[in-house]
Design an enzyme around this catalytic site. Structure first.
Site, mmCIF file in Angstrom:
data_model
loop_
_atom_site.group_PDB
_atom_site.id
_atom_site.type_symbol
_atom_site.label_atom_id
_atom_site.label_comp_id
_atom_site.label_asym_id
_atom_site.label_seq_id
_atom_site.Cartn_x
_atom_site.Cartn_y
_atom_site.Cartn_z
ATOM 1 N N CYS A 1 -11.363 2.803 5.664
ATOM 2 C CA CYS A 1 -10.695 4.048 6.047
ATOM 3 C C CYS A 1 -10.962 5.180 5.073
ATOM 4 O O CYS A 1 -11.051 6.340 5.475
ATOM 5 C CB CYS A 1 -9.196 3.805 6.145
ATOM 6 S SG CYS A 1 -8.500 2.984 4.703
ATOM 7 N N GLU B 1 0.836 -1.193 0.000
ATOM 8 C CA GLU B 1 0.000 0.000 0.000
ATOM 9 C C GLU B 1 0.873 1.246 0.000
ATOM 10 O O GLU B 1 0.569 2.238 0.651
ATOM 11 C CB GLU B 1 -0.939 0.031 1.205
ATOM 12 C CG GLU B 1 -1.906 -1.138 1.253
ATOM 13 C CD GLU B 1 -2.984 -0.951 2.300
ATOM 14 O OE1 GLU B 1 -4.093 -0.561 1.935
ATOM 15 O OE2 GLU B 1 -2.704 -1.184 3.488
#
Ligand code: ZN
Length: 607
Positions: free
Chosen positions: A379, A295
């Site tokens: 998120c 990520e």
């Protein structure tokens, strides 16, 4: 050189323009409600009731799920600051009661550990215990400011005091695997003026890179300490590494730390890592973090398009960091990055309808990537829910000698400039579609102060008039990307700034393999893309844009919430229409490309 400009809170900035106002309406009517409903239906809110012993049941979801509830509450608090809504406030109060009830007697609060693994608290630094806590703190500070109610703030202070009792000099070491607590403690310090929160934040920053990290990140060979920026002490940082959101939250906290410490080692680290991030590791959309695997970051100029990860949270975190850098150093280049995210990378994360979201933001798609209503790890939706309602805070800054206009958002703002003079500023603009910006300057009485107007990095020429009188570029002082109007201002003074906004063809540096022989198209701050919905006759792999033909600019108030589209021609003479990148995937499925093959490029003739 540091300037230490002051932020202008979004509560002083009334947004009233055709671009942002409708988006804020959608956010209020749709997004916050949708996120609250998702937190409810996925058990995120019930986890607090279960941890408090108010209802029976097991923990649902992932160990960082508390943070989503906190982030939506933070967004709700921002909405309440500009728009009283008793129903929303009552719902937030109900959730706050559950959160406070879930707090353990010693102040500890993380429903996963309370319900699932109470014996394993503080054993694995990857488990987001303080990350959750950081988001609680941010929500608490916001809600206290919005309503004056203390319950959540008291809960947050008890939690921070608990951290302070367990960790710190002479106590236990801790390297939080996902940064967030550091910037949150700085916020709590600013809200309460309690020195211990500031000291704990600085201590947590200094813990990194000294071999204290333990847990899943450090055990995983392909991750290791660089994944969470624990490879070097933060003052020695040279390069951006690891997980993109974690890195950006860290630098954000470091910028906050510099404001109070002035530490030149931190200043040096921030400037080095900013250049490394923006000049070698950022997409034209402002997206960062090319790799799904971590990520995050890989190696310089590794910017693939179809597989670009570019998490929405990372784009938002770039705004948080660059906004602080702008205040610290008074340089418009940081506000340029904020703008790039505002109109591209961060904005693409949410659908025009306000209830569908991207986690991953590629710059090319064959038609199989779409926004969805929610994610297991959610998120990004909850970050948008707190970022968008507070967007007005990026528009202005208070400088030592006046004010700076960083973003051209239509509406009204109020400031107090040096000497206590109150100034109202009215901005009229059709930004980002038109470069003409009118400012009505209204000090309560005549007075001398400086107004800095950002000349965006993409802008190659501008015209400026004060009270109808043209000011040559030579007559206006420029400083770090701003044109500086330092003069005696009187009520009713008018400034007109006209930024040239032609269609720009962007080419990547030769090092970026994915973009060789390709161009991107940008007009003003808006990056464009070709989407299949507008170009049904073109094939993803086969078309090329003839850049020798001019791209025509056309306003389409009826399309995609009102956009300016560009039309051009392909190499074989077919029409090709481009739309703003942020607006893609709001219609029927199909391909999308930001970096489009260039018809005249020599590489086409080589093969
Ligand atoms: Zn995210």
């Amino acid at each position: 050189m540091m300037t230490n400009w002051q932020s202008v809170p979004f509560t002083n900035v009334k947004i009233d323009d055709a671009f942002w106002r409708p988006r804020l309406e959608v956010l209020r009517k749709v997004t916050i409600k949708a996120c609250l409903a998702q937190c409810e239906s996925t058990g995120r809110i019930a986890n607090f009731a279960k941890a408090a012993g108010l209802v029976e049941g097991e923990f649902e979801g992932i160990y960082f799920n508390d943070s989503d509830v906190y982030k939506v509450l933070e967004g709700a608090a921002y909405l309440l600051m500009s728009h009283r809504d008793p129903e929303l406030e009552a719902e937030v109060d109900r959730i706050i009661d559950l959160i406070a009830a879930a707090q353990e007697p010693d102040g500890y609060l993380c429903t996963y550990f309370t319900l699932v693994a109470p014996e394993s608290k503080w054993t694995d630094m990857e488990k987001h215990e303080m990350y959750n806590g950081g988001h609680l703190i941010e929500a608490a500070v916001a809600y206290h400011e919005a309503t004056g109610k203390r319950k959540l703030l008291d809960t947050a202070c008890r939690l921070a005091d608990h951290y302070d009792s367990v960790f710190g000099p002479g106590k236990r070491h801790w390297v939080e695997g996902h940064e967030e607590i550091e910037l949150a403690l700085m916020k709590l310090y600013r809200a309460t003026r309690e020195e211990r929160y500031r000291k704990l934040a600085l201590w947590l920053l200094e813990e990194r890179g000294r071999g204290h990290g333990k847990g899943a990140i450090w055990d995983k060979e392909e991750w290791g300490p660089a994944y969470c920026q624990d490879d070097v002490p933060v003052r020695n940082i040279e390069k951006v590494t690891g997980h993109a959101v974690r890195a950006m939250y860290l630098y954000t906290a470091m910028a906050d730390a510099v404001r109070v410490s002035g530490d030149p080692a931190y200043v040096g680290a921030l400037q080095r890592v900013w250049a490394h991030t923006v000049e070698r590791n950022m997409y034209v959309t402002g997206g960062i973090g090319p790799s799904r695997h971590n990520e995050g970051f890989t190696h310089d100029y590794d910017l693939p398009n179809e597989t670009a990860y570019c998490e929405t949270c990372a784009a938002i975190a770039m705004v948080l960091w660059n906004h602080r850098m702008n205040l610290l150093f008074g340089d418009a280049k940081y506000a340029d990055v904020v703008e790039r995210e505002m109109y591209n990378g961060a904005l693409a994360g949410i659908s025009l309808s306000g209830d569908k979201f991207f986690y991953v933001n590629p710059l090319a798609s064959r038609g199989d990537h779409h926004r969805v209503e929610w994610f297991g790890t959610s998120c990004c939706p909850t970050n948008l829910a707190r970022y968008l309602p507070s967007i007005g805070q990026y528009a202005y800054a208070r400088t030592d000698d006046g004010l700076a206009v960083n973003q051209y958002i239509g509406g009204e703002a109020e400031f107090e400039v040096a000497g206590g003079l109150r100034v109202k500023l009215k901005t009229t603009a059709n930004y980002p579609w038109d470069g003409r910006i009118e400012l009505a300057v209204n000090p309560e009485r005549p007075g001398r102060f400086a107004i800095r107007l950002r000349v965006p990095g993409w802008c190659k020429g501008y015209k400026l008039k004060i009270g109808g009188e043209s000011l040559g570029e030579a007559e206006a002082l420029t400083d770090r990307g701003y044109v500086v109007l330092d003069r005696e201002w009187s009520p009713g003074d008018a400034v007109a700034l006209e930024l040239e906004m032609p269609v720009e063809i962007v080419r990547a540096r030769a090092e970026v393999e994915a973009d060789r022989g390709r161009i991107a198209v940008q007009r003003g701050p808006v990056v464009y893309c070709a989407e299949q919905a507008d170009n049904p006759d073109l094939a993803y792999d086969a078309f090329a844009l003839a850049v020798r033909e001019p791209l025509l600019v056309r306003d389409r108030p009826d399309l995609l919430g009102g956009v300016t589209v560009l039309t051009g021609q392909t190499a074989d003479g077919k029409p090709c229409r481009l739309i703003p990148y942020y607006a893609w995937d709001n219609r029927e499925e199909g391909f999308m490309q930001v970096w489009i093959r260039e018809a005249s490029h020599p590489s086409l003739y080589l093969f």
